[in-house]
Design an enzyme around this catalytic site. Structure first.
Site, mmCIF file in Angstrom:
data_model
loop_
_atom_site.group_PDB
_atom_site.id
_atom_site.type_symbol
_atom_site.label_atom_id
_atom_site.label_comp_id
_atom_site.label_asym_id
_atom_site.label_seq_id
_atom_site.Cartn_x
_atom_site.Cartn_y
_atom_site.Cartn_z
ATOM 1 N N HIS A 89 22.412 46.433 52.386
ATOM 2 C CA HIS A 89 23.853 46.840 51.385
ATOM 3 C C HIS A 89 24.043 47.283 50.826
ATOM 4 O O HIS A 89 25.045 48.260 50.966
ATOM 5 C CB HIS A 89 23.796 45.441 50.835
ATOM 6 C CG HIS A 89 23.088 45.823 48.989
ATOM 7 N ND1 HIS A 89 21.048 45.723 49.351
ATOM 8 C CD2 HIS A 89 23.124 46.479 48.236
ATOM 9 C CE1 HIS A 89 21.589 45.837 48.130
ATOM 10 N NE2 HIS A 89 21.851 46.583 47.695
ATOM 11 N N GLU A 93 26.557 53.079 52.239
ATOM 12 C CA GLU A 93 26.970 54.280 51.301
ATOM 13 C C GLU A 93 26.460 55.258 51.033
ATOM 14 O O GLU A 93 26.765 56.337 50.403
ATOM 15 C CB GLU A 93 27.052 53.207 50.019
ATOM 16 C CG GLU A 93 27.667 53.311 48.581
ATOM 17 C CD GLU A 93 29.136 54.162 48.636
ATOM 18 O OE1 GLU A 93 29.601 53.555 49.484
ATOM 19 O OE2 GLU A 93 29.611 54.613 48.371
ATOM 20 N N ASP A 94 24.786 54.641 51.334
ATOM 21 C CA ASP A 94 23.811 56.035 50.341
ATOM 22 C C ASP A 94 22.623 56.852 51.443
ATOM 23 O O ASP A 94 22.211 57.454 51.006
ATOM 24 C CB ASP A 94 22.586 54.431 49.700
ATOM 25 C CG ASP A 94 23.840 54.103 48.440
ATOM 26 O OD1 ASP A 94 24.395 54.685 48.334
ATOM 27 O OD2 ASP A 94 22.671 53.751 47.475
ATOM 28 N N ASP A 156 22.512 41.688 43.427
ATOM 29 C CA ASP A 156 22.209 43.227 43.514
ATOM 30 C C ASP A 156 22.361 43.226 41.890
ATOM 31 O O ASP A 156 21.698 44.180 41.503
ATOM 32 C CB ASP A 156 23.538 43.953 44.161
ATOM 33 C CG ASP A 156 23.285 45.225 43.746
ATOM 34 O OD1 ASP A 156 22.911 45.671 43.831
ATOM 35 O OD2 ASP A 156 24.800 45.688 43.358
ATOM 36 N N ASP A 276 17.576 21.238 18.044
ATOM 37 C CA ASP A 276 17.094 20.146 18.083
ATOM 38 C C ASP A 276 18.093 18.988 19.385
ATOM 39 O O ASP A 276 17.146 18.032 19.644
ATOM 40 C CB ASP A 276 17.076 19.636 17.316
ATOM 41 C CG ASP A 276 15.774 20.533 15.935
ATOM 42 O OD1 ASP A 276 15.485 20.968 16.463
ATOM 43 O OD2 ASP A 276 15.845 19.942 14.840
HETATM 44 MN MN MN Z 1 22.394 47.537 44.715
#
Ligand code: MN
Length: 368
Positions: A89, A93-94, A156, A276
């Site tokens: 995932h 992006e990274d 995530d 309670d």
């Molecule tokens: Mn992530």
């Protein structure tokens, strides 16, 4: 170290899966005993390779994050496609991996989900109103296409919330606020009650640490007394249902700290009034048994006027089904009762995720 290989890393001869991925495969197999986990182990290898030079703020290697997210998704009972997408995932992006790489290796389903999660990741807005409205809208659009995107996004967030302590204080607060404002309601919307409560309690601990500690302390202090009473109620109900030959799982309902806090702050109630109040849950095999169990409980303890709700005949918007009633239990104390079948229970706890995990339907074509 930083050399980019010409051959895509996962196209090398595949090796036996690392020990690190074994618990994930076991979690997948717990729900799908006959399924082949090859796609999961390959997705793990690709993700581990792609993220190999990254570390998280907490100092652990980056792959621990997608692994943990995939584990949450696997525990929800989802399929190998969704678990593979969870492992990948953050990769598009990274890392150097592209969506085309994912499509070529894992097919359009995995790629489509990864793309959906990546797009959600990119949404950023200045004002809180814009952020909320726009994010919600984007999410709903994504959901219409594929709810698995949202299940991964929530998983995530859940993992990020559980490792939030490594972040600077201001960022922790922003993320926790967003979790309460956007992600917990989204989980509720999707019927993922368990996810919702975990997100809320983690955010609560960050946003109001003193109140959280206080309530946590009150809960532990009062628990022994409450447990004794609860044990008596459970014993009674089990005995009566056994006499009627109704197979039932009768358990106490755990209180979650955020809801105690909310009721104290929003409804101005005393802690004791909330805590309670004992809640029990009766899980039976059939709808007929639900009504039989209800009859037995009403015959034993006086029902409180106006508190009976038939969400079996009239399900809630998120498809939640259950019978709810409140009775005056032993010693004149109020007891809240929920009665439902096992299938209704799965849906109540895991919502849309249970729908994918248990029905094995095509999620894109059959949205609840
Ligand atoms: Mn992530």
């Amino acid at each position: 170290m930083a050399t980019v290989t010409r051959v895509l890393p996962w196209r090398r001869n595949s090796q036996p899966p690392a020990e690190e991925v074994a618990p994930l495969v076991a979690a997948f197999r717990a729900h799908h005993p006959k399924a082949n986990p090859l796609m999961i182990t390959r997705a793990y290898e690709v993700a581990a390779q792609a993220h190999r030079q990254q570390v998280r703020t907490s100092g652990e290697s980056y792959i621990q994050h997608p692994l943990a997210v995939a584990r949450i998704v696997a525990d929800l009972g989802l399929d190998d496609i969704t678990i593979a997408a969870a492992l990948l995932h953050d990769a598009v992006e990274d890392t150097h991996i592209t969506l085309d790489d994912v499509t070529a290796e894992f097919g359009p389903d995995v790629a489509g989900i990864v793309d959906g999660v990546t797009k959600l990741e990119r949404i950023q807005f200045d004002s809180k109103e814009a952020q909320q409205a726009a994010t919600m809208r984007k999410m709903l659009v994504a959901m219409a296409k594929d709810a698995r995107v949202l299940i991964i996004k929530l998983s995530d967030r859940l993992h990020n919330m559980s490792t939030l302590a490594a972040m600077p204080a201001a960022k922790q607060e922003r993320i926790a606020r967003e979790t309460i404002d956007i992600y917990a309601p989204l989980a509720h919307r999707l019927g993922m009650q368990d996810m919702k409560q975990q997100l809320e309690d983690l955010a609560f601990a960050t946003l109001h640490p003193k109140r959280y500690a206080e309530i946590d302390h009150m809960v532990s202090a009062r628990t022994p007394e409450r447990e004794l009473y609860l044990a008596q109620v459970l014993e009674d109900v089990r005995g009566r249902l056994a006499e009627l030959h109704i197979a039932a799982d009768v358990t106490g309902r755990p209180k979650h700290l955020w809801s105690i806090y909310e009721k104290m702050v929003v409804k101005g109630k005393e802690f004791s009034e909330i805590f309670d109040l004992v809640g029990i849950r009766v899980i039976v095999e059939t709808v007929k048994d639900c009504y039989a169990a209800l009859g037995s409980i009403h015959a034993t303890w006086k029902p409180v006027q106006g508190r009976f709700k038939d969400y079996i005949a009239m399900p809630k918007f998120n498809l939640y089904q259950s019978l709810h009633t409140t009775v005056i239990g032993p010693g004149g104390k109020t007891v809240e009762v929920q009665i439902r079948t096992r299938e209704m229970h799965q849906r109540a706890e895991y919502g849309v995720a249970a729908h994918f995990g248990y029905k094995g339907v095509d999620p894109a074509s059959d949205m609840p």
